[in-house]
Enzyme design. Structure first.
Site, mmCIF file in Angstrom:
data_model
loop_
_atom_site.group_PDB
_atom_site.id
_atom_site.type_symbol
_atom_site.label_atom_id
_atom_site.label_comp_id
_atom_site.label_asym_id
_atom_site.label_seq_id
_atom_site.Cartn_x
_atom_site.Cartn_y
_atom_site.Cartn_z
ATOM 1 C CD GLU A 46 -8.566 30.155 -6.969
ATOM 2 O OE1 GLU A 46 -9.120 31.304 -7.539
ATOM 3 O OE2 GLU A 46 -8.858 28.938 -7.678
ATOM 4 C CB THR A 47 -6.834 37.259 -5.758
ATOM 5 O OG1 THR A 47 -5.351 36.925 -5.886
ATOM 6 C CG2 THR A 47 -7.271 38.451 -5.238
#
Length: 260
Positions: A46-47
């Site tokens: 995830e970002t």
């Protein structure tokens, strides 16, 4: 254009454990295409991107493949960045997200998130699921987003060798495998090959279905939940009816600058 980026190991007491997330603070929203390309370039599960809007922050999460509607470890990592690097001093961080408002507070180095509790329904254990996991679960449930397979023992969970290609064809975004723990109330592993994440190291959002299930089964509200991935991570949770509190620690790994 230059953007600051932070990489944080969430649900971890030391680096190289827990679940790594990239966090990119923004002054205004960039195009969705650019956000997706940044997440793809980072190649982490995830970002997170956030923009301040007065007293709260708009927060979005991207895997290398797509935007998702809920992510626990990147939310915790975002709060960590605000407190540790961006001089945030309020007792609670309020995030506006696709899953509604989420709240994070910090006390004695422990971040506590307030998430919705998701409902789930028991469904039939099929050969398709057993083949994908490489083992037959004792029970199977479908939640609002994820599928959850319940096994009898922690050893069952640790021994799983799922077929990512087959798992990606099952219903739901995540396939959660869980069982009673030896040292914790429950253990789990989470597989998300549909999002190019064969196995997620530690999954905060999975607690939205795990905690209601185990709270009901064990007849208790405080649930210690350990994700038995290669990196591993402990989540200290509480079932509050239609909400779930999910707490854990975070460790900074890297700060850097994105050049666009």
């Amino acid at each position: 254009m230059e953007l600051e980026m932070y990489q944080v190991d969430a649900f971890a007491e030391d680096v190289f454990s827990g679940n790594p997330a990239a966090v990119v603070p923004l002054y205004e929203w960039l195009s969705e295409d650019l956000l997706q390309h940044i997440a793809m370039e980072n190649n982490l599960s995830e970002t997170a991107f956030f923009v301040r809007k007065g007293e709260y922050f708009e927060l979005r999460w991207f895997t290398p493949e797509a935007e998702v509607d809920l992510c626990g470890h990147a939310t915790l990592a975002s709060a960590h960045v605000l407190y540790e690097y961006l001089d945030y001093t309020d007792p609670v961080v309020v995030f506006e997200t696709k899953s509604g408002r989420l709240f994070v507070d910090r006390e004695n180095g422990l971040y506590s998130m307030d998430f919705p509790a998701w409902t789930y329904n028991e469904i039939q254990v099929t050969e398709r699921v057993a083949t994908a996991l490489g083992a037959r679960p004792a029970e199977l449930y479908m939640g609002q987003r994820d599928m959850m397979a319940v096994f009898d023992t922690e050893e069952d969970i640790r021994a799983l060798t799922p077929d990512s290609r087959l798992v990606s064809k099952l219903d739901g975004m995540c396939l959660i495998a869980t069982a009673p723990g030896l040292d914790y109330d429950c253990v789990s592993r989470v597989f998300v090959p549909e999002m190019n994440i064969p196995e997620d190291p530690v999954t905060g959002s999975a607690q939205t279905i795990l905690v209601p299930y185990w709270a009901n089964r064990l007849n208790k509200t405080q649930i210690s939940s350990y994700q038995a991935s290669a990196r591993g991570g402990l989540l200290l949770c509480e079932h509050l009816g239609d909400r779930v509190k999910i707490a854990g620690k975070a460790v900074s790994y890297m700060t850097g600058t994105i050049h666009l």
